[in-house]
Every structure is written in C-alpha cells, then in structure tokens.
Motif scaffolding. Structure first.
Motif: not given
Lengths: 374, 374, 374, 374
Positions: D266-273, D293-294, D318-324
């Motif tokens: 799973h790749r998370l991009y910052p800025g969106t939950r 953080r999750s 849910d997840h949210e990235a601070y950086e990619r």
C-alpha cells in the motif's frame, strides 16, 4: 400415448429403392459413410497452405486505392481462404486469418460483434484502435485485442498505411450459429483515454487490489512488443534450444487472452530443426521477422517476413530457421482443451521431406508458380 | 529481416481483374461478404425440420432386413440429415441425431471414438450396452452414455428389435477436426459387471467418500427412466405450469452428463402454449410420449410419439401439448456457455403462426406430402 | 525516509535481562519454542475423547426442566468441551459438537449467524426447523442444514422431546474472528412452505434446468434418512467389506453440503477391524445405531447408540463393530483441502491396543469412572 | 440397536449441582456463554498493537550476539506476540509476524514445514534464500516466498547483517493441527541455480507455453522491489488519490502468492486521510518507508520506517501519511474468501480519534512509555 413399433409394416423395397426412400426423407445411412465420418485419426478438410507476403501485399495496396472505408464496406480486409474449405473465406475450420490494410488518415468505423478478434501489427505506425473507449496504440509487433462484443474502430493518424494480421474465431462461431453484429450509432465511438487497459498491469505477479477480469477475455487489450521481446529473451537465456514459445494470457487469471483461440509467439534460432509434433486443432502462423521453413506432413513450406501459413489438425509439423525468426500464431487449442479434445504428441523420428509446397492453382500458371520460389 | 511494405509496387489492375487476382491467390475480399459473414443476429444454415416416426420406422425395419451388422458396417443407423446442411448427414451444425435399429439377438461390435454419444431408448427391451466393461441395461426412456473414447458395444438378447435415438457431437468434432476412432481387438469387449456405474449413486445429495469423476463426462452411465419420472413429478408438484424441464447431469460435479452437449427432458401439460423463447445454438427434440405442436419461427410443427425435430439457433420456439407429452432433447448449450456465447431471451409476445411445416422434397410428391398430415 | 539499521546501538544486556526485555516489548524468541511450534508431525491440543449417551442424556433431560427457551437463552444446548482445549466449549480446535434438547411443544426462536450448523436427529419426531422460510421436517437419522447466515428456528409440535446432534464450525470461525449474529425481529420467522428445498432433487443425476446453487452451501437443506439408507445399502452391495462411507454433498456441485466441514455417514459391519488410518484434521463421530469400539492412538474407546467421540489430527484410528453400526461424522477436511493441507495415510500394520479410555476427571471418582465400563 | 431416550431417568438435581455435573462430564451449557460465543459482530481477541523499530532493532542486534544459528536454534527470530492472545507468540489468531536477523556470513540451515512463509526484506544486502534448489537473491523491498513444504535455507554472504520481516500462517495451521516439519539431511541444500523462478516471468500477460503452476502457491518465488515500484507508479498515475494498493499474485493463475494469506503493498500519499474501512480478518502492516499514522477503532497509531502494527477483524481502520509511505501487509483474506466469510465495508463517516496507542506494559515504565512518543 407412447411409441409403437408394431403399427407400421416394413416397406418391401430393394436396396436401391430403399436408398432412394432414405434420401427422399432426409435420412442418410451411416454404414455408407462411417469410415469417412469417423476416421481413425483426424481427416481435416483444412489444407496446409501458405500465402506469400509478396503476393498479398500488392493486392492489399491496390485494395487501398480501389476500396473506400465507408458504411457498408467497413473494413479493407483480404481473407486467407483455405482451398480445402470449398470456397469459404476461412483459413481453417475454426480460424479466420486475414490481412487488413488501413490507409493514411483513414478510419474504419465503430462496430461490435460476438466473434472475437486480435490484431497483430505487421507494418506502419501512428494507428490506434479504440476498444470500448480505450484508444490503444498500435505499433509493429504489438498485439491488440478487440474481444467478443466490444465496440471497436481503427484510426490511422499517420501518412503511411498500416497492415496488420486479423485473427478471428469467425469460422467456429459460424458453426456455432452464434454471430451477432451491431454498428455503433456514431462513425467513431468516444475516446475515454489512451492505453487505459495497460495501467493496472505494470509488474509481473502484481495486480491492483480488488481487480477482477471480464469473464470472456483479458482486461489487458494491448500487449506491447517490448514485453514480448523481453520475455522471449529471458526464456531463451533460461531454456536455450532452437525454439522458445510463449502465450499471451489474461494477467488476472492465467487463461487465454480470448476464450476461443490462443495467441502465441514462437522464436526460432537457426541451425536446428525442431522435433516433429502433431496436435489436434489448427494453427495459423504469421512470420513477423526472419526466414526459414516448416515441414507439414512431409511437405516443405519456405517462408520469410510477412508470409502466413496454416497447419491442419494432427499434421506432423517441424520448423527450421535460416536466420532468427519470430512466428506469431493463433490456434484453437483453448476450445479443444475446454472440451477435453486436445491431444498432442512428439514423433520419435523427424519426418522426411517428400515435396515442396506449390499452390494448386499456381501450378497451371508460370507467373503464379514462380511466387513460391524466391 | 523484418517486414517491408515498400519493396513491392501496387499492381495497376482494374476492379474485375483485381478480384480475379485475389481468387487466384486464395484470398477473398471481406467487403463483399461482410453482411453475410457477420449478420446482425444468427443466420443459421440449420433449418427447422421434423422427421416423422411413421416415415422413418418402416425404413429402419427394412434396414434391419437389408443390412447386417459386421465389421465394416458396424451400426444400423439412419442419420437425420438437415436439408440446410448441403448433403451433410448432420441434424444441425453441431449435433447428430439418428435412429439406431438393433435386431433381435444382434450385437453391434465394440469400438471407441472421440465423439461422445448418448442413446435414448424408444422401444424394445432386453438390450445392454457395454461401456468400458460395464454392461448397462437399456429400457425405454433410459438414457445411456457412451462418452468420449469409451469402448462400447450393443447387444440385444431379446426376440424383439430395439430402436433408440442416437445423439452425438459428431458435427462439432468434424469442425474441430478432432475425431479419432478405434475398433476393439475383439468383436465384443469383456463384461466386468452389470450396471456398475449406478452403484455409487443411489441417493440424492450423497456420494461415496473419495469418489471422483472422469474429467470429460459423468461417471454415471445409465439414467433410468424411473428417476426421470420421479423428478418430473416432483418438479411439477413444486412448480406447476405448462412445462417442467430437467437436465441430466454429472452427479459428482453438477456439470452436463457429457461435455459437449446437454441432455434434457421436457414435460408438457396440455392446455397452455409456452412463452416464445429463443436461444443461441440448436436443439434436437425426440417425442417420447404424447402429442402436440411446436411453433418455430412462425411455422407449426405437429408431432406425436417417435417424431424428431430440430430447432436452429435464435429461432423463436414455443410448444403446446394436446395430451401430456415428454420431449427428450439434446442441445449444444454447454459448448456455448463454456465459450461465453450463450444468450437466451423470452419474447414479450407469442409468435403468430404463418404456416405449417411441409418438407420441401415432399412438396413435389403426393405420397410424401401426405406424411405430415395425419 | 527508509529503514535505518545503524542509528540504534545494540543493548548490552545479559541473556536473562535480554529475555526480560523481549517480554516487556511483546516479543518472543522463536528459538525457545521452535520445536513446540513446529513439531515434526501435528501435535494436537484436541484430545481423543468420548461422551457417553447415558451420561449426557439425564443432564439434557434435566436441562429441559431447568432452562426455558426464551430470548437470552435461545437454545438448550450442551456443548461437548474437549478437555485439551483449556476450558473452551469446543470439541476440537475447528469443530463444535453438542446435544440439543427441544422439549414437547417448545420452539427455539429465530436467529442467524455466520457459523454454519448441521443438525443430525437422534430421537424424537414431529419437529421442524424453518430455514429461510422453508419448514424442514426432522426425523431420526435426518440431516438438516442451517447454513451460514440463514435464518432458522426449531419447533416441536409433538408431545415428546427431540434430541439432536449439533455440528458447527464455531471454533474455526472464532479463530477467523468472523462471527456475526442477528436475532430475527419476530420470535419465529414466517413459513413459506414445507420441505421446499427437496422439491428439485428427486432423482439422482437430474436437476431442474437453470437451477443454480448458493455459493456457500447446498440448496438441499434436508437429507432424509431413507436416502442415506438406500445409498449405504447400494454401496455395501457394490463394494462389500467392513466399512462403507458416504458424504453428504451439494447435489448441484458435488461439493460439501456446507463449505467449512464435511458431513459423513459410515456403516460398519461386524467381524472385521478396519485398517488403521490417520489424516490431518479432526472428526466428531456420533453413534446413530449399533455398537463397537474405535482405537485412537492405541487407546480403546467402546461405544454404543448415542455416544459421541472425537479424533484429533494425525491420530491413528481404526474401528470395529460388535453389531452393524452407523456412525455419523463431521470433519474439517474441506477446509484443509481448500488450503492444500489435507494428508491421509493408511498404516501398513494395525495398531496395538495399549489402554482403554477413562475420562481424566472420572478417574478421581468411583461413580464417574464406572461410566466407561458398561 | 438404536438410540433410546427412555431408559434413563432425569437426574433430580438443583441448578448448581446440575452445573457441576455438566463440568464433571466435560459439558458446557450454551446458554451461559451464547452471547460471548456468538457476538453480533466479531469480538476479536487479537488486539490492535504496534511494535516500534527502535524498540525491536536493538534487541534483534543483541540476539545476533547472544544466539548462534545451529541445529536446535535454526532461526534468529523475534516473534511479535499479540498481548490479546494470552502468551501465544502469534501476531493475530491467524498470522505470525516476526523479525528475523541474519548476521554477516551466517547461514540458517535447511528445513521445510507445512506453514507457508514469506520474507519481506527490510535492510541489508548480499543474502540469498535457497528454495527447493533455487537461490533467490534478497534485497530491501523484495518479497521472497518459502511456501508450504518447500526446502529453504538462508545465507548471508555480506559483511552486514540483514533484517527481514517474516510472515507465516503458523497460527492458523496450529488451529488446523496440520503442522509438519522436517530438517534437511544436510546443513544446506544443493543450489541448482540463481533466481530460476523469475526466468519464465519477464513480461506482463505472457507466459511460457505449457507452463503450469504448483497447486498451493505461486511458481514465482522472488518478487523484486523494482516490479513493485513500477506497478505502484503506474497505478498512481492511472488512479490518483491518497492510496494505491497492489497484491502479489501467482502470475499463472491470478490467485494469491500463497494459499493461506495475501501479500499486499500500500502506498500512501501525504495530505489526505483515507476513508475508514473495516473487514473481517486481521492484517499485519510493515512500514517499509515513510511515516504517518493509522487510526484503529478510534485509537491513533503513529508509525515510521520499520514499525509493524496489526489490525484485528472488523476494526475501523484509516491511514494518513506525513510523507509518502509504503506499507507492506499480510492478511488472512484468501482464507476468508475461500470459506465465504469475507466481508468489508466503508464507513460513511470518518472515525473520531479518542486516544493514542500506548503499550499496556509500557505504561508502567517511563523508559518504555517513552518509546511511543518520538
């Protein structure tokens, strides 16, 4: 009220009259035709045959001048008609092979049909086929699917013509009496994006979570030549030998790219004749590059770039390249496998060569017979 | 060496000469045949047709006198040859229907072939078919399988002849060029036991632990009429209506009894005309008992016990019984479903009757034309 | 920002302190527990165990007096709690076995849950279980399914209690953390008909045309004793031997009646000890009739009507009947097969008997220990 | 001899004595435990938990000094033991997560077991794992399979240690009582070649003709980081959004790489939950790079490179990235899907954050509690 065997009398007729009575009632006696109907091994009506690029191309070019692409003449296609099939425009009893010629800045209008088609690009550039809204670019060596009941149109934006090989299951669907056809309400369908189908399939063994496949065909509509090249090279490094063979498959299921025929690529390396094999079902081979010869039931077929040949069911077949050669092929194997009819075997000895292919019609004409000798 | 489009010139010929050049090179132009090859809906060559028991039976009896069952004339079979199929002894493009007549104390010798066959018994008693060593008794209303590549011979121990309906996938396998045939080394194969295949299948929803099925067909080789009767009655009690339909299936998988065609039984109750339906693929119906009529694409076909009729692909079909009737049928549906080509629909309105079936050949002969009027 | 192995230092602690630090951080060192976690062959926590009908029945009867069936106490069920499972009310790590007692004119209210249940009737009459509107009659020897997420309630219209065996996948679903449960808005769900599920399944190898199965379980909800009896007899006639075994399957697919465990019936004939076999996964056996003994890993378990015993994974097991005996069983085999974990083998030699089963707790009590000696 | 309900009398005991009698006979009354056994939604014992890289790494390094790899202590593995599982060394009820540390120039000896394992490389280089003779190179971000009953050993040829994440189905197989284990006769198995499994899988949608897959797992044993990277980028270009997710699959079937658990990236991009979702079954997430953080059931878990956390069944996540950030994950979804138990849903509203994760044990120690605050 049930079946009664006693209420009618035997007709007291002699054998000849009896046979006439059968025919008059749309009956045929099995005992006269049993050996032909049920031969010990397949007795194909499909004949081994070869069409030379140098014969077909001039006619395809001429067709580009004579025939316009408008409703009523949607596609400029020359079908490879097997002489064994009594005038039917089919390459084998199950497969349709043809060359399609799309002139510069031409478009072939949008339609859909239940026969599934593949397009293997031979020459040209700057063409795209739109499949259900996805504009798939076409370059030489690419394989493009226009599967069952998918809208498709072809568009040439370049100044050069494109020629591709069309492979269809049309003969089989004719036998299955299952052909539906529909013209799109517009000349061309709307384009939603370019090469969309490739987006989810960038890495081997990886797929988007939750992705699922259409039931009847691959979700991937364009198989780029570069991927084929990379795979052939890897297989050759790994396996060595005179021949490496790959199949184009549905990346989500591993099944064939379309349900009704296989798409394959065979790379031959010069210097070795492959073992003689036979299998049930027919194949149509398109020489993409290189030259060599194939022996089919003892008859030698020489081939070079752009030539197309067909092998009938249960024919003994071997190949030998004069220079490294790539043969794209379609085959009805997936149908035979689904119905548990597929058999294949390798002969313990190579076959002897008893003759060289000369088209029957050409035999009566010096001009024609010469076409198989360069 | 790759494909070169520039090394040949266009041939400067007029359209007629161009067409001649195509033909000489075994090419056919799609644009002249596209509408016929790709019709908007299936354009079957199979014709709706009906063979009357009273026409066929006397000839079958006469064949019993004229034709002996010896090697070279293995089976006394009258094939139902569809007039649309240009002299081929096929009932539709995929299905073979025939009547087989086995005289008292006769045996039809052992052989095997890749075409799968079913035998639906119409009349007679005391016959058994040995299938790979299992002597399966045959009584009227029984369905016996002699599937792909299974040794089989037929043996009549009684003083009466037996007549059964033969259903085969022979036309499809001819198209697939996949027919193998082999005579058994002996006239009759050894018998290992009687009705062995039924032993493991005595109760619904129960199977022997560890049982597994052959891949291509049902392990159950005999489907007794009593089971069919019991199921039809239960379905009628549960569902009511003018029609109940069942399919003979592989009890270990739920798939069709043979891979290449469905076996079905339809019971019609008098007083109601069924809705008009159409489907891709053909069916051959055998009237086991009762009488009625079917309307096929607006043409009325009256039938009684022992009559056999065929419905082509995408024909509108409805039925009405005059008295309770049982129609056994075979259909190529499993093939179409495997290839994702099966479609069916029910018409919102019943079809009008525009004519009554008269065999074409019979139209020229008073004697023949009369055969469809009783 | 990626993983950095160099930014922290090794902690300079001795082994004991190190182990403490692990525990404090919810870590466990594999090297201390590897042999226990990964034994050479399965090391089940499930113990071979047996519950005597004569022990359980009086308590079930007493429960019938003490416990009423109202919301909050829906079911009067005594779970067979394997002593190896540390107080969990599970018969094995995957299977739940229990006796359910439904008093005269009682009803157990409607609910549904993701654990699938089967009910095998031991004694009583005049009861029905409604499953999604289908009121299925229950008689001794019948198997009733109340599969995953199907509404069900039980109703006794007679003057006698009914006792049945409950088999569930509850322990497995507990591990899979997948249990959902819902009470029906009404005490009892509406009844749409009686024994509806059986209507389409009257004949072996026949099914209603167009019938399709739910994905997770059989559409047939009641398997009558009569069908089982008929199948056992046919198998015994066909196979002979000391043991015939059948499985209850989905008649439309041949798969197990429910997805998560097999339902089986084993008939033992007296006079022969069966070969010793072992298999992965556990089984719970319910003695429906007859008596005999089973040897499990060398320990002898004597059993008679109504007794229930469990065999752990990879235990050597053989059986011998004193009189003809029917053992109903459930097993987690379908799960193991789906995950490619199923193994079975037959030992070349029969196992020696090294002891007789005595419940551990009973060993401390003369009254209890006596219960295994009649 | 059948079941008799009348030959025993009800025991006339009071409720307390009755309950004691049940316990003495290894019976448990359902009515006391029904709500706990059958909760309305899954009531996992697995707890949401997180292990910090900075806590685990120093201990792994120390283990590298204290523990040698010899027979009897085959693997230097620290298991992530979920505090909800009562001392079992399991990360969830079905999944085993652990860190394995292989020192410079060390080898972990060859063995095989029925639990399937995957290795996801976190740090280090120059290591290979031999799987049934195929020496698979291991680099950070690679996924290596050592599937069911495949011989495997690990070998570090470099001067640096390697740390990888071990994912196994060991807890599930413990419940299924199906664990077999065998040491290889030699310390290390013979090597037949390097990265052999990759040879046939160079291009997307292409496979060697005639290739077939093992039944229980992918034939591809090494999934290189480069392929993952390429696929993530293509998916992100195509789909956009805060999250792209891929699954590692069997390239010949499209099924999961191993049968018993899914491997995902799973790749998370910052800025969106991401939206809050819940699903049946547990997942173990390994942070390969990035931070974020999750939120799990309202509790916030902050994570950075090398951290590992587990989500229980039916937890809102849910997840949210601070950086990619790249999160590798394993999940028991394939098992739930095979058994028709998989459910998932997206909540219409995001969940509120009610607290921040603090390990229970850590709460009593300043040193420990601090570890969750950087």
């Amino acid at each position: 009220m049930g079946i009664d065997i006693h209420h009618t009398h035997t007709v007291e007729v002699g054998y000849d009259e009896f046979c006439g009575a059968l025919a008059a009632r749309d009956l045929q006696p099995l005992w006269k035709i049993a050996r032909q109907l049920m031969p010990e091994v397949p007795l194909p009506t499909t004949q081994a045959w070869l069409w030379k690029w140098d014969d077909v191309l001039p006619l395809a070019k001429r067709a580009g001048e004579l025939i316009t692409l408008e409703r009523g003449g949607d596609r400029r296609v020359l079908a490879l008609a097997n002489p064994g099939l009594k005038g039917l425009p089919f390459t084998s009893t199950t497969l349709w092979g043809a060359l399609q010629y799309l002139g510069p800045h031409e478009s072939a209008p949008a339609h859909r049909h239940t026969p599934s088609a593949i397009r293997f690009v031979l020459t040209g550039s700057g063409v795209y086929t739109t499949v259900n809204g996805d504009a798939c670019d076409m370059e030489p060596g690419d394989l493009i699917l226009t599967p069952i009941w998918n809208w498709h149109d072809h568009n040439n934006r370049s100044d050069e013509p494109m020629v591709w090989f069309d492979g269809l299951d049309l003969p089989l669907l004719t036998t299955l009496e299952s052909i539906f056809f529909e013209n799109h309400p517009d000349q061309l369908q709307p384009v939603e994006g370019n090469n969309l189908s490739e987006q989810g399939f960038a890495g081997v063994g990886l797929r988007e979570m939750g992705a699922s496949s259409p039931v009847a065909h691959s979700p991937l509509l364009r198989y780029r030549r570069g991927e084929t090249e990379r795979t052939l090279e890897a297989l050759h490094r790994a396996r060595g030998g005179a021949l490496v063979s790959l199949e184009y498959v549905n990346p989500l299921t591993g099944g064939p790219a379309v349900s009704t025929f296989a798409c394959e690529m065979h790379r031959l390396y010069p210097g070795t004749r492959t073992p003689t094999k036979r299998k049930t079902g027919s194949s149509v081979y398109v020489v993409f590059q290189g030259s060599g010869r194939s022996v089919i039931n003892g008859v030698r077929f020489d081939w070079g770039p752009g030539d197309i040949f067909v092998t009938p069911s249960w024919a003994g077949v071997d190949h030998e390249a004069y220079e490294r050669a790539d043969l794209f092929a379609i085959s009805d194997r997936p149908v035979l496998q689904a119905l548990h009819l597929y058999r294949e075997e390798e002969l313990t000895e190579g076959q002897e060569i008893s003759g060289t292919f000369v088209p029957l019609k050409g035999a009566t004409s010096a001009a024609d017979s010469s076409r198989n000798e360069h």
